[in-house]
Enzyme design. Structure first.
Site, PDB file in Angstrom:
ATOM      1  N   SER A 141      -7.667 -20.584 -21.220  1.00 37.17           N
ATOM      2  CA  SER A 141      -7.797 -20.332 -22.023  1.00 37.17           C
ATOM      3  C   SER A 141      -9.669 -19.872 -21.506  1.00 37.17           C
ATOM      4  O   SER A 141      -9.707 -20.851 -21.125  1.00 37.17           O
ATOM      5  CB  SER A 141      -8.173 -21.377 -23.719  1.00 37.17           C
ATOM      6  OG  SER A 141      -8.982 -20.908 -24.277  1.00 37.17           O
ATOM      7  N   TYR A 187      -9.156 -30.147 -25.806  1.00 35.50           N
ATOM      8  CA  TYR A 187      -8.463 -28.704 -26.667  1.00 35.50           C
ATOM      9  C   TYR A 187      -9.149 -28.505 -25.209  1.00 35.50           C
ATOM     10  O   TYR A 187      -8.491 -28.055 -23.590  1.00 35.50           O
ATOM     11  CB  TYR A 187      -8.664 -28.139 -27.025  1.00 35.50           C
ATOM     12  CG  TYR A 187      -7.617 -26.948 -26.725  1.00 35.50           C
ATOM     13  CD1 TYR A 187      -6.329 -26.574 -26.761  1.00 35.50           C
ATOM     14  CD2 TYR A 187      -8.658 -25.274 -26.459  1.00 35.50           C
ATOM     15  CE1 TYR A 187      -6.090 -24.816 -26.547  1.00 35.50           C
ATOM     16  CE2 TYR A 187      -8.122 -23.782 -26.092  1.00 35.50           C
ATOM     17  CZ  TYR A 187      -6.757 -24.330 -26.479  1.00 35.50           C
ATOM     18  OH  TYR A 187      -6.463 -22.573 -25.844  1.00 35.50           O
TER      19      TYR A 187
END
Length: 162
Positions: free
Chosen positions: A54, A67
Site C-alpha cells: 500500500s 496498517y
C-alpha cells in the site's frame, strides 16, 4: 498475495494484541504463503509472486500506524525474498495501490474521506480496479522477467504530492 486487515486507531491507543493480530494477517500470513509458493515454483522451474502492499507503507496517515507498519514490512519482505529466491527463478515483486473503494475502505470513503482524498490525488480521483490490471499483469508475466524486488505504485500521483 492480497491479504489485509485494516484498523483505524491512534498509535497511543493501539494495544499489543491488536497490533500483533494485524501484523499476523498482513505480514506473517503473506510470508507463509510466499514460502509455500516458492516451494512449488522452485520445483516447476520458477515463477512470479506479487505481493500487494500500500502507499500507506511509505506515506502513513494518522490513525493508521499499525496498517502502515505492516505494509512497510511487507514491502521489505518482498525485497528480502527477491534477493534470496532469484537464483531459484522465483521473482518477488509488489504492487502498491493508492486509494481505491474496496470492502475494507468503502465505509471510511463513504463517511466523508473520499472528497478529501480526491483533493490530495493529483489525478483528482480514486482508483478503480482496472487501474491495477496493467501493473499486475506486468509483474505476473514474462514481460517482467528481469524484475525482482520492485514495487510498482499505482496511486494517481498521491505518493509524489508535496
Amino acid at each position: 498475495n492480497n491479504a489485509a486487515g485494516f484498523c483505524v486507531e491512534k498509535a497511543a491507543r493501539q494495544d499489543a494484541g491488536g497490533f500483533g493480530a494485524l501484523m499476523d494477517l498482513n505480514v506473517t500470513a503473506v510470508a507463509n504463503l510466499c514460502r509455500r509458493a516458492h516451494e512449488v515454483m522452485r520445483g516447476n522451474g520458477g515463477g512470479a509472486i506479487v505481493n500487494v502492499t500500500s502507499i500507506l507503507g511509505r506515506r502513513p496517515m494518522r490513525g493508521l500506524s499499525a496498517y502502515a507498519t505492516s505494509k512497510a514490512a511487507l514491502e521489505q519482505l518482498t525485497r528480502a525474498l527477491a534477493l534470496e529466491w532469484a537464483a531459484d527463478g522465483v521473482r518477488v515483486n509488489a504492487l502498491a495501490p493508492g486509494w481505491y473503494p474496496t470492502a475494507m475502505t468503502r465505509g471510511h470513503l463513504d463517511a466523508g474521506l473520499a472528497p478529501i482524498l480526491k483533493n490530495s490525488i493529483p489525478m483528482g480521483r480514486l482508483g478503480v480496479p482496472d487501474d491495477l490490471a496493467g501493473a499486475l499483469l506486468l509483474l505476473a508475466s514474462g514481460a517482467s522477467r528481469y524484475m525482482t524486488g520492485t514495487t510498482i505504485t499505482v496511486d494517481g500521483g498521491y505518493d509524489v504530492r508535496s
